[in-house]
Motif scaffolding. Structure first.
Motif, PDB file in Angstrom:
ATOM      1  N   ASP A 194       0.788  -1.182  -0.049  1.00 43.72           N
ATOM      2  CA  ASP A 194      -0.122   0.027  -0.060  1.00 43.72           C
ATOM      3  C   ASP A 194       0.887   1.327   0.105  1.00 43.72           C
ATOM      4  O   ASP A 194       1.875   1.451  -0.845  1.00 43.72           O
ATOM      5  N   GLY A 195       0.439   2.296   0.604  1.00 46.51           N
ATOM      6  CA  GLY A 195       1.351   3.519   0.949  1.00 46.51           C
ATOM      7  C   GLY A 195       2.889   3.468   1.215  1.00 46.51           C
ATOM      8  O   GLY A 195       3.512   4.091   0.928  1.00 46.51           O
ATOM      9  N   GLY A 196       3.129   2.331   1.995  1.00 42.77           N
ATOM     10  CA  GLY A 196       4.530   2.263   2.520  1.00 42.77           C
ATOM     11  C   GLY A 196       5.316   1.512   1.465  1.00 42.77           C
ATOM     12  O   GLY A 196       6.751   1.425   1.447  1.00 42.77           O
ATOM     13  N   GLY A 197       4.680   0.818   0.389  1.00 42.42           N
ATOM     14  CA  GLY A 197       5.710   0.286  -0.762  1.00 42.42           C
ATOM     15  C   GLY A 197       6.169  -0.890  -0.451  1.00 42.42           C
ATOM     16  O   GLY A 197       6.026  -1.494   0.831  1.00 42.42           O
ATOM     17  N   TRP A 198       7.083  -1.510  -1.069  1.00 41.43           N
ATOM     18  CA  TRP A 198       8.144  -2.476  -1.113  1.00 41.43           C
ATOM     19  C   TRP A 198       9.224  -2.215  -0.122  1.00 41.43           C
ATOM     20  O   TRP A 198      10.299  -1.298  -0.581  1.00 41.43           O
ATOM     21  N   ARG A 199       9.250  -2.625   1.155  1.00 40.43           N
ATOM     22  CA  ARG A 199      10.343  -2.066   2.142  1.00 40.43           C
ATOM     23  C   ARG A 199      10.746  -3.029   2.941  1.00 40.43           C
ATOM     24  O   ARG A 199      10.252  -4.263   2.941  1.00 40.43           O
ATOM     25  N   ALA A 200      11.966  -2.682   3.592  1.00 40.36           N
ATOM     26  CA  ALA A 200      12.415  -3.666   4.717  1.00 40.36           C
ATOM     27  C   ALA A 200      11.472  -4.269   5.678  1.00 40.36           C
ATOM     28  O   ALA A 200      10.329  -3.356   6.139  1.00 40.36           O
ATOM     29  N   LYS A 201      11.400  -5.320   6.303  1.00 41.14           N
ATOM     30  CA  LYS A 201      10.737  -5.822   7.111  1.00 41.14           C
ATOM     31  C   LYS A 201       9.297  -5.882   6.862  1.00 41.14           C
ATOM     32  O   LYS A 201       8.259  -6.076   7.497  1.00 41.14           O
ATOM     33  N   PHE A 202       8.952  -6.071   5.150  1.00 37.64           N
ATOM     34  CA  PHE A 202       7.877  -5.947   4.819  1.00 37.64           C
ATOM     35  C   PHE A 202       6.620  -7.325   5.202  1.00 37.64           C
ATOM     36  O   PHE A 202       5.481  -6.910   5.308  1.00 37.64           O
ATOM     37  N   ASN A 203       7.497  -8.384   5.441  1.00 37.37           N
ATOM     38  CA  ASN A 203       6.515  -9.403   5.586  1.00 37.37           C
ATOM     39  C   ASN A 203       5.832  -9.341   7.144  1.00 37.37           C
ATOM     40  O   ASN A 203       4.967 -10.042   7.307  1.00 37.37           O
ATOM     41  N   GLN A 204       6.397  -8.425   7.817  1.00 34.49           N
ATOM     42  CA  GLN A 204       5.950  -8.201   9.227  1.00 34.49           C
ATOM     43  C   GLN A 204       4.508  -7.496   9.160  1.00 34.49           C
ATOM     44  O   GLN A 204       3.629  -7.516  10.007  1.00 34.49           O
ATOM     45  N   THR A 205       3.947  -7.074   8.134  1.00 31.46           N
ATOM     46  CA  THR A 205       2.847  -6.404   7.983  1.00 31.46           C
ATOM     47  C   THR A 205       1.778  -7.115   7.562  1.00 31.46           C
ATOM     48  O   THR A 205       0.492  -6.782   7.769  1.00 31.46           O
ATOM     49  N   GLY A 206       2.034  -8.433   7.147  1.00 28.21           N
ATOM     50  CA  GLY A 206       0.854  -9.300   6.832  1.00 28.21           C
ATOM     51  C   GLY A 206       0.135  -8.591   5.492  1.00 28.21           C
ATOM     52  O   GLY A 206      -1.240  -8.885   5.334  1.00 28.21           O
ATOM     53  N   TRP A 207       0.915  -7.860   4.672  1.00 26.19           N
ATOM     54  CA  TRP A 207      -0.047  -7.166   3.773  1.00 26.19           C
ATOM     55  C   TRP A 207      -0.897  -8.174   2.776  1.00 26.19           C
ATOM     56  O   TRP A 207      -1.996  -7.762   2.480  1.00 26.19           O
ATOM     57  N   ALA A 208      -0.474  -9.330   2.574  1.00 28.29           N
ATOM     58  CA  ALA A 208      -1.186 -10.286   1.565  1.00 28.29           C
ATOM     59  C   ALA A 208      -2.464 -10.786   2.255  1.00 28.29           C
ATOM     60  O   ALA A 208      -3.403 -11.160   1.578  1.00 28.29           O
ATOM     61  N   GLU A 209      -2.473 -10.913   3.556  1.00 23.94           N
ATOM     62  CA  GLU A 209      -3.699 -11.542   4.491  1.00 23.94           C
ATOM     63  C   GLU A 209      -5.018 -10.800   4.075  1.00 23.94           C
ATOM     64  O   GLU A 209      -4.992  -9.659   3.890  1.00 23.94           O
ATOM     65  N   GLY A 210      -5.816 -11.615   3.791  1.00 30.07           N
ATOM     66  CA  GLY A 210      -7.383 -11.007   3.687  1.00 30.07           C
ATOM     67  C   GLY A 210      -7.580 -10.710   2.222  1.00 30.07           C
ATOM     68  O   GLY A 210      -8.475 -10.136   1.737  1.00 30.07           O
ATOM     69  N   LYS A 211      -6.330 -10.594   1.409  1.00 34.65           N
ATOM     70  CA  LYS A 211      -6.589 -10.211  -0.247  1.00 34.65           C
ATOM     71  C   LYS A 211      -6.851 -11.525  -1.025  1.00 34.65           C
ATOM     72  O   LYS A 211      -6.154 -12.295  -0.840  1.00 34.65           O
TER      73      LYS A 211
END
Length: 143
Positions: A32-49
């Motif tokens: 999202d707004g943070g983009g591809w970044r360090a420690k990315f996987n800690q955000t759980g970005w793909a969950e629920g999508k």
């Protein structure tokens, strides 16, 4: 005769209205707004999508700071920097087409970044809304 034609056209219009709307492709901004970044996987970005064939992943990052590589399951699990690459991008403005169903594994190939969580796995559903069958296990790793 004209009334039959009107009835036929009305029936056709009702039938078309009852058809499901075609799915629209989604352009996913990874992180999202943070983009591809360090420690990315800690955000759980793909969950629920829900990712579908035809969607795209947009990886946005500082060009000199990161990369995006696509690898297989085992190389993803090991953060293998010498992996057999299925794809590689480094523009900082990368668009990856999700053109087939199944799992897709991505990470940053800058040393240490993948180990620190800069990785992403997405499960892409086919046109029928069903994921591709899982491949036979190679080493017991399942993501």
């Amino acid at each position: 005769m004209a009334s039959r034609l009107v009835l036929l056209l009305a029936a056709a219009a009702v039938a078309v209205a009852c058809l499901p709307a075609p799915a629209s492709a989604v352009a996913w901004m990874v992180g999202d707004g943070g983009g591809w970044r360090a420690k990315f996987n800690q955000t759980g970005w793909a969950e629920g999508k829900t990712f579908r064939v035809g969607d795209t992943l947009m990886f946005m990052y500082a060009r000199d700071a990161h990369t995006v590589v696509e690898v297989g399951r085992e190389d993803f699990a090991a953060c293998n920097l010498q992996a057999n690459l299925l794809g590689a991008w480094n523009s900082g403005n990368d668009v990856v087409q999700l053109d087939r169903p199944g799992k897709r594994w991505f990470f940053c190939s800058v040393p240490g970044h993948c180990d620190n969580g800069m990785k992403l796995v997405v499960n892409v559903l086919g046109d029928d809304g069903v994921p591709a069958p899982a491949p036979a296990p190679e080493s017991g790793w399942w993501f």
